[in-house]
Design a protein around this motif. Structure first.
Motif, PDB file in Angstrom:
ATOM      1  N   SER A  62      42.370  49.028  46.632  1.00  0.00           N
ATOM      2  CA  SER A  62      41.450  48.563  46.174  1.00  0.00           C
ATOM      3  C   SER A  62      41.045  47.432  47.520  1.00  0.00           C
ATOM      4  O   SER A  62      41.390  46.696  47.987  1.00  0.00           O
ATOM      5  CB  SER A  62      42.283  46.755  45.392  1.00  0.00           C
ATOM      6  N   LYS A  66      43.626  43.379  44.851  1.00  0.00           N
ATOM      7  CA  LYS A  66      43.883  43.880  43.014  1.00  0.00           C
ATOM      8  C   LYS A  66      44.759  44.424  42.524  1.00  0.00           C
ATOM      9  O   LYS A  66      43.597  45.256  43.349  1.00  0.00           O
ATOM     10  CB  LYS A  66      43.121  42.265  42.135  1.00  0.00           C
ATOM     11  N   TYR A  67      45.214  44.212  41.879  1.00  0.00           N
ATOM     12  CA  TYR A  67      45.113  45.732  41.130  1.00  0.00           C
ATOM     13  C   TYR A  67      46.241  46.781  42.008  1.00  0.00           C
ATOM     14  O   TYR A  67      46.111  47.855  41.322  1.00  0.00           O
ATOM     15  CB  TYR A  67      43.984  46.558  40.588  1.00  0.00           C
TER      16      TYR A  67
END
Length: 221
Positions: A62, A66-67
């Protein structure tokens, strides 16, 4: 996929690739030897030798922060995430085989898809993107269909649908596709950071605290 993308998929084998042997694929991703279907394993190795972008081994999973857990947001993060998805899928899918919800062949396809699914995370190498693209599911599945003629349709469908509602590929439609999407999501969001199989020297140097599953070949899921 646009006509331009289809043409790029056809030309991708002419892109410089640092992997020059089956042994190098196995060194970087020893998980391929846990694909016990010989045809699926051969097609997966062919995919990495012919068309995997060099950035796959270097870039974060990423770029936005995020994520993904922090270690996957650093150098070699996509590579690390891929190995974690493989382990997560291998563990989850074992019971599906025992319950006869998927076959051994389908499980082998899922393992192959786990290794392939994020190879084009940053799009076409020629694009020079600094950010990941929601189109990477469509690109990787199209490339797999072009460069590895023996790649099973099951692999292509799993790669195409792995992003679920957040990608440009299809929404997971069958139980296996939903399982694969869940494995990818779980590996990316897990707080316990799934262990990986036999990390290469590059990954050990980058992530000295990385836990490795040290098992015999017979126990390799």
């Amino acid at each position: 996929m646009s006509i331009d993308d289809l043409e790029k998929a056809k030309r991708i084998t002419r892109v410089k690739n640092s992997i020059d042997s089956d042994e190098e694929v196995r060194r970087r991703l020893p998980e391929v030897d846990a694909i016990y279907d010989e045809d699926v394993r051969r097609a997966t190795i062919q995919y990495f030798r012919k068309c995997c972008p060099d950035y796959f081994w270097e870039r974060p999973a990423s770029a936005s922060g995020k994520y993904h857990p922090p270690d996957e947001r650093s150098s070699h993060g996509t590579w690390l995430h891929t190995k974690r998805v493989f382990n997560t899928y291998a563990n989850l899918s074992e019971s599906y085989v025992e319950m006869r919800r998927i076959t051994d062949h389908e499980r082998a396809c899922g393992k192959a898809a786990a290794l392939i699914h994020d190879t084009f995370n940053y799009g076409w190498p020629s694009s020079g993107r600094d950010m990941t693209t929601s189109k990477h599911d469509v690109i990787a599945s199209a490339v797999a269909a072009f460069v590895a003629p023996d790649m099973p349709e099951e692999v292509i469908h799993l790669v195409n649908s792995h992003m679920g509602p957040w990608g440009e590929g299809k929404t997971p439609q069958c139980e296996h596709e939903r399982l694969f999407h869940t494995a990818d999501m779980s590996a990316a969001q897990s707080s316990h950071k799934p262990d990986v199989y036999f990390p290469s020297e590059e990954l050990q140097d980058e992530f000295p605290e990385l836990e490795s599953i040290d098992v015999s070949e017979e126990e390799f899921v």
